[in-house]
Design a protein around this motif. Structure first.
Motif: not given
Length: 121
Positions: A29-55
């Protein structure tokens, strides 16, 4: 790949808050950058937040100042604190991971199953 499991979604009134959690498998886990995506009905999935391995964090303009991403490497968990929610935040939210930041924002190697967030007016 990392196995990811989201929790914390639900129904909330506009102006309210929710905290999403994403538990990851394995010590990589600590070696992975992490993100939260969201997808609303009828819309493309979008990246809303990301955090790198160093925070280091980054946010979509639509959520900046309202959402906060954080990670706890000891618990293999990433969080998304969502405040001042509005109806436009209604979507399925997905956790994503990748050891490459470029891949995280383009095509993450690992995805969770998603959790529904519904904001009522």
């Amino acid at each position: 790949q990392v196995q990811l499991l989201e929790s914390g979604g639900g129904l909330v009134q506009a102006g309210g808050s929710l905290r999403l959690s994403c538990a990851a498998s394995g010590s990589i886990f600590s070696k992975n950058h992490m993100g939260w995506y969201r997808q609303a009905p009828g819309k493309q999935r979008e990246l809303v937040a990301a955090i790198t391995t160093d925070g280091t964090t980054n946010y979509a303009d639509s959520v900046k100042g309202r959402f906060t991403i954080s990670r706890d490497n000891a618990k293999y968990t990433v969080y998304l604190q969502m405040d001042s929610l509005n109806v436009e935040d209604t979507a399925v939210y997905y956790c994503a991971a990748d050891p490459s930041l470029l891949q995280l924002v383009g095509s993450p190697g690992s995805w969770g199953q998603g959790t529904q967030v519904t904001v009522s007016s």
